[in-house]
Design a protein around this motif. Sequence first.
Motif: not given
Length: 287
Positions: A113-116, A144, A178, A182-184
């Motif tokens: 999962e893409k974090g901050r 992550t 980048k 997607f966030t995953s």
Amino acid sequence: MADGPGPSDKKRAPTSRESSRDGEKPKAAQPKPENKYSSGESSEEEEDTRELEGNVYTKNGVEISRRSAGNVKRTKEEIAADPEEEDEFGYTEMKIRKKYANLKKRVFVSKLEKGRSGMGISLAGHKDRNKMAVFICGIDPSGTAAKEGILQPGDEILEVNGTVFQGRCHLNVTSMIKGMPFTSFKFIVVRRPDAIQSCAVPQVTVFPTPLPGEDYSQFKGVHLVPIKKGTYGLGIMIIEGKHAEVGHGIFVSDVQEGGAAEQIKLENSALPWLKGLFEMTYEHKPS
């Protein structure tokens, strides 16, 4: 007495080949309709001769590379023997194993999962500039990827979310990952013994600390300048070096004309106050 017609004067019945020349030409065989969706059924022979350039769509409507493991073709028997449902990228463990069986090395799948601050991995190319590869050269202990626990330094990235990165330049891959909407992220990597030795840079072990709590009081003229990323990035060029006042660091060396940074009149200056926007070292880029 008049001579009768000789053998050469007699009319000869046309052969079937001549008839097809003189008459209507046979229609050329129509090409088979192209399967624009992944996960279709085919024979091994079709898999070898299939055109693998361009993209296709999975059953879930996600666009992936034709070369992706999500688009690998299987026989009826292989499909029936696979108990796993395809994910949004067309992946199943059996399809991934089939796609990369020729590598004869262990292949791993990691879902992040893409974090901050990204996913906590740093990428590098091959130290042999004649070879194109994308290696993980470092994992941020607080990121992550470290928490998920599958990826390791030295793993070579084969594909991410249906996009094949095997044999690509790591600089392009960093920006492409980048830019994915997607966030995953599903990383497919191959692990080889001592592969970290093939990286263009030494293993990265030191990672920047998060921006909150950073003390920049030692610097003069500290600024916080929000820059909205444009189509072609931030529009600045940076270099690593030493500054007479702030010492060693990464500095803005040029501002692209018409770029996002120029629009806010960013001038050449030290980079610590941009740390919250992105991090970069001399030879690698974190993702």
